[in-house]
Design a protein around this motif. Structure first.
Motif, PDB file in Angstrom:
ATOM      1  N   THR A 152     -19.875  43.271 -24.988  1.00 18.28           N
ATOM      2  CA  THR A 152     -19.581  42.480 -23.789  1.00 18.28           C
ATOM      3  C   THR A 152     -20.729  42.633 -22.790  1.00 18.28           C
ATOM      4  OG1 THR A 152     -18.363  44.341 -22.832  1.00 18.28           O
ATOM      5  CG2 THR A 152     -17.078  42.705 -24.045  1.00 18.28           C
ATOM      6  N   GLU A 153     -20.879  41.638 -21.903  1.00 18.98           N
ATOM      7  CA  GLU A 153     -21.972  41.679 -20.939  1.00 18.98           C
ATOM      8  C   GLU A 153     -21.834  42.834 -19.952  1.00 18.98           C
ATOM      9  OE1 GLU A 153     -22.566  38.016 -18.934  1.00 18.98           O
ATOM     10  OE2 GLU A 153     -22.987  36.854 -20.753  1.00 18.98           O
ATOM     11  N   ASP A 154     -20.596  43.184 -19.596  1.00 13.29           N
ATOM     12  CA  ASP A 154     -20.408  44.289 -18.646  1.00 13.29           C
ATOM     13  C   ASP A 154     -20.442  45.655 -19.324  1.00 13.29           C
ATOM     14  OD1 ASP A 154     -18.055  44.210 -20.049  1.00 13.29           O
ATOM     15  OD2 ASP A 154     -16.760  43.870 -18.319  1.00 13.29           O
ATOM     16  N   LYS A 155     -20.733  45.667 -20.633  1.00 18.22           N
ATOM     17  CA  LYS A 155     -20.903  46.895 -21.414  1.00 18.22           C
ATOM     18  C   LYS A 155     -19.641  47.768 -21.426  1.00 18.22           C
ATOM     19  CE  LYS A 155     -25.927  47.104 -20.920  1.00 18.22           C
ATOM     20  NZ  LYS A 155     -27.109  47.933 -20.617  1.00 18.22           N
ATOM     21  N   THR A 156     -18.476  47.145 -21.346  1.00 26.21           N
ATOM     22  CA  THR A 156     -17.223  47.902 -21.409  1.00 26.21           C
ATOM     23  C   THR A 156     -16.731  48.081 -22.842  1.00 26.21           C
ATOM     24  OG1 THR A 156     -15.983  45.857 -21.059  1.00 26.21           O
ATOM     25  CG2 THR A 156     -16.494  47.186 -19.105  1.00 26.21           C
TER      26      THR A 156
ATOM     27  N   GLU B  82     -24.534  48.909 -30.153  1.00 28.17           N
ATOM     28  CA  GLU B  82     -24.427  47.468 -29.916  1.00 28.17           C
ATOM     29  C   GLU B  82     -23.330  47.199 -28.896  1.00 28.17           C
ATOM     30  OE1 GLU B  82     -23.308  43.333 -32.327  1.00 28.17           O
ATOM     31  OE2 GLU B  82     -23.644  45.201 -33.440  1.00 28.17           O
ATOM     32  N   HIS B  83     -23.700  46.696 -27.703  1.00 27.16           N
ATOM     33  CA  HIS B  83     -22.713  46.324 -26.687  1.00 27.16           C
ATOM     34  C   HIS B  83     -22.119  44.970 -27.047  1.00 27.16           C
ATOM     35  CE1 HIS B  83     -24.909  49.395 -24.240  1.00 27.16           C
ATOM     36  NE2 HIS B  83     -23.681  49.649 -23.860  1.00 27.16           N
TER      37      HIS B  83
ATOM     38  N   GLY C 197     -17.707  51.247 -18.333  1.00 30.23           N
ATOM     39  CA  GLY C 197     -18.965  50.821 -18.923  1.00 30.23           C
ATOM     40  C   GLY C 197     -19.562  51.934 -19.767  1.00 30.23           C
TER      41      GLY C 197
END
Length: 780
Positions: A205-209, A202-203, A188
């Protein structure tokens, strides 16, 4: 006639490089970088554009291509002389040709030549490389894109590629930079910081990976660009297996599986919480004229030499009683505080502190080799392992010779290096630390030097790790061939990387393991990593290229160390073969590309255009430094100064672009940092005296402090030392990395006095100073 604004060379020659575009792909702690340079010939004759530029020394350049008139030209890796001859022949016959070569003097300098660019035509040149991201003291991963190429000071009889490169001051670069970064990590992504303006992270993906970030538009490539990537979780040991190319010749590196191992050793708490009371600490300080430059490009920045003086004060106060130490300053000449290392006592420390206060950047050029030889000539002291700490802005031309000298003396010391300011040679700083079993640090932009230096001092104070071994447990059919040299050093929490080639086949469901074993303070420690033997087939050969680069660098160093010509030739041949097979360039090879689809040769006389690079304000600062020099020193530094001056003369500015100079104002004397004031008052034993100077830092009077001292405290120094610790923990906790070692000295000194009621002292001290610190926080 009215003259327009803009940067032109002395002969009004336009600069054909218009822009640089960088695409960065970060996967874990490895970066794949693609840089595209856009050239445009606005002249009436064909031009040859030559661009000498810096690059991270650990980079593995694996692709070079050019596009002109809709034709894509893919360059190939060839033996360097052969590639140069082919390029010269092509350009002289009017063909469009492209050459990318690594400097012979240092692997962090490259030269790009674009030959026979027709009038009115544009071309884009792209180079791709992979590199590892260094772990910083706060856990960040550092990506570094150097722009500043300072002239490397070269001893008499040497040659330097950087002297031939034209230079301009920062802020006047005629080409722009755009940079976009795509980042992926299973841990993450927390945040990304930079010394340059960035668009918001800017992330994706929702899991911030996965995330992306761009450099803000309109950036001129007038400074080094640094990105610090922070992941949500701490770095963990990993093993990555990468499948080879099915089309590659069996048995060669690119056909086999390559593994990359990353370890993060964790030492016992008892080792980390104790101070070594032995060692010989030698501080080698750059006092060349360029050290008068500011630490960053902003106005009012701290001079490098001033920051170095503050750091030396901190180091002197942090050394353990009973050790040995000495301080060398070097430039065109060198000098030391003491003829030989002396025992660290209150008297020797006080004398060294006074000498540090008067230390200036007044020794001319930058010759590291001779002071190193002098240090290595002196015998080591039994029971006091030698620790060498080098501070330099890294502007030298004999990089490989210096690194080889450190390697020759590797068994007698550990070498910790600090690259100061933009333009410091990454090859020099990393190479000396690698061969000297130490740790490299870079201090740029707004970085404070002290936290990074104190981290390295903590490493130097740690006991050396012995008997390092790596043992594999793999299926019987798999053979392990190391690509990295054996591990010589390990530090707490610092990544240790290894690359290996795995030959042979096994079941894709099979598992393997690797054990890292070492001895620390007579205790045997083992770290085990388990992994699947199924290799990744979609990683783009990143690990193979990094492994190839690692092996190539080792073979090049081995080649330079050989005395017999035949042995050197055999190793050189091996390096060239590996470079061509892997597609990774080296000092003996170069990328060459020729536009063979063009049916007609380019007509007209060929004009050579050298692309300017950024030169920091070393010239004016070197002039200032001359006032400190003797006539002999001025003569010795002449070559370095003349090189910088010639670089500046190759570019001139239009008068209308230059603002009138304002009347000079007397610079205001900067206020002294109260923390440094407090540190300067500490005695070699770790204690403080109760006097008016200490009281002033604490914001009290000496009488007020003395009147509040608990009655059972046996002496004033104990009370003063407790108050100094309370002040540090209460008001300077954010700078703990800088004063942690000297605080440990103070605690050790306090514990040597029995019968002190620590709880009562802390309570009274908290009330007096207005802070809230628990006794256990102090370590008491």
């Amino acid at each position: 006639m009215e003259r327009t604004c803009g940067l032109l060379t002395l002969k009004n020659e336009p600069v054909p490089l218009k822009s640089v575009s960088v695409e960065l792909s970060v996967r874990g702690f490895v970066a794949d970088v693609s840089s595209t340079l856009q050239y445009e010939n606005q002249e009436s004759s064909p031009v040859e554009a030559v661009f000498v530029f810096p690059m991270e020394s650990d980079s593995a350049v694996y692709r070079f291509q050019a596009q002109i008139g809709g034709v894509l030209i893919e360059a190939e890796v060839r033996e360097k002389q052969e590639a140069q001859d082919e390029y010269d022949d092509a350009v002289s016959s009017g063909q469009q040709a492209f050459l990318l070569e690594e400097s012979d003097e240092s692997p962090d300098v490259f030269r790009l030549s674009v030959g026979s660019l027709p009038p009115g035509k544009s071309t884009s040149v792209s180079l791709s490389y992979v590199t590892e991201l260094a772990v910083q003291e706060d856990g960040a991963l550092r990506f570094y894109l150097p722009a500043v190429l300072n002239p490397r000071y070269t001893p008499a009889g040497g040659t330097s590629l950087t002297v031939s490169a034209p230079a301009i001051p920062g802020g006047s670069v005629p080409y722009s930079l755009s940079l976009s970064a795509n980042i992926r990590s299973p841990s993450g992504i927390d945040r990304v910081q930079s010394n340059c303006p960035l668009d918001p992270l800017e992330h994706l993906t929702e899991d911030k990976t996965e995330a992306k970030v761009n450099l803000s538009p309109g950036h001129k490539f007038d400074r080094d660009v640094e990105l610090l990537v922070y992941y949500k979780n701490a770095h963990q040991p990993t093993t990555i297996l990468e499948a080879g190319l099915p089309s590659a010749t069996p048995g060669l590196l690119m056909a086999d599986t390559v593994a990359m191992l990353s370890f993060y050793p964790e030492f016992p708490v008892a080792v980390l919480s104790s101070l070594s009371s032995c060692g010989e600490f030698i501080f080698l300080m750059d006092r060349s004229g360029s050290m008068t430059c500011q630490m960053n490009e902003g106005t009012g920045g701290l001079q490098r030499i001033k920051s170095a003086r503050d750091t030396l004060l901190l180091l002197l106060k942090s050394l353990p009683l009973g050790c040995y130490f000495n301080i060398y300053g070097f430039g065109s000449t060198f000098e030391s505080f003491f003829p030989d290392s002396v025992v660290y006592t209150q008297d020797t420390m006080a004398l060294a502190v006074e000498k540090v206060k008067t230390m200036e950047a007044d020794l001319g050029g930058t010759e590291i080799l001779e002071p190193l030889k002098e240090i290595y000539r002196k015998p080591c002291r039994d029971g006091h392992p030698r620790q060498l700490l080098l501070f330099t802005d890294g502007e030298v031309g004999n990089t490989k010779e210096v690194i080889d000298l450190v390697k020759t003396n590797a068994l007698s010391h550990r070498c910790f290096t600090f690259g100061i300011g933009e333009g410091a040679s990454s090859s020099l700083i990393k190479g000396m630390a690698r061969e000297g079993s130490g740790h490299p640090q870079f201090i740029t932009g707004m970085d404070r030097m002290q936290p990074k230096v104190m981290q390295s001092l903590r490493f130097a104070l740690q006991p050396a790790v012995h008997d390092i071994s790596v043992k594999w447990d793999l299926p019987p059919a798999v053979k392990v061939s190391p690509l990295s040299p054996p591990l010589k050093v390990l530090f707490q929490g610092q990544r240790a990387l290894l690359y290996v080639q795995l030959t042979g086949q096994c079941d894709s469901e099979a598992a393997g393991s690797v054990n890292l074993q070492y001895t620390l303070t007579d205790v045997s420690i083992k770290n085990e990593l388990k992994f699947s033997c199924k290799p990744d087939k979609d990683s783009g050969l990143t690990i193979h290229r990094l492994g190839a680069r690692t092996l190539i660098r080792s073979l090049e160093e081995e080649e330079r160390a050989k005395e017999w010509q035949e042995e050197r030739k055999a190793l050189k041949k091996k390096v060239i073969e590996l470079s061509i097979q892997s597609g990774v360039s080296c000092s003996h090879t170069a990328f060459i590309g020729i536009n063979k689809d063009s049916k007609e040769p380019v007509q007209g006389p060929l004009l050579r255009r050298n692309i300017p690079v950024v030169l920091r304000d070393a010239i004016e600062n070197s002039k200032k430094a001359c006032k400190y020099m003797s006539p002999t020193q001025k003569g010795l530094c002449g070559r370095f100064f003349t090189a910088m001056l010639n670089k500046a003369r190759m570019c001139t500015f239009r008068p209308s672009a230059v603002a009138p100079s304002a009347p000079a104002k007397e610079a205001a004397k900067p206020e002294e940092d109260p923390m440094l004031q407090l540190i300067s008052l500490q005695r070699a034993s770790g204690s403080w005296d109760l006097d008016q100077k200490l009281a002033s830092v604490l914001g009290k009077t000496e009488e007020e402090i003395a009147s509040k001292m608990p009655g059972e405290v046996p002496n004033n120094a104990l009370w003063a030392t407790v108050l100094a610790l309370l002040w540090l923990y209460g008001f300077k906790l954010d700078s703990k990395d800088e004063w942690q070692v000297l605080a440990m000295k103070a605690v050790s000194w306090i514990k040597g006095h029995k019968g002190l009621d620590v709880t009562q002292c802390v309570q009274v001290g908290n009330t007096l100073l207005g802070c809230q610190v628990e006794p256990q926080t102090l370590g008491l």
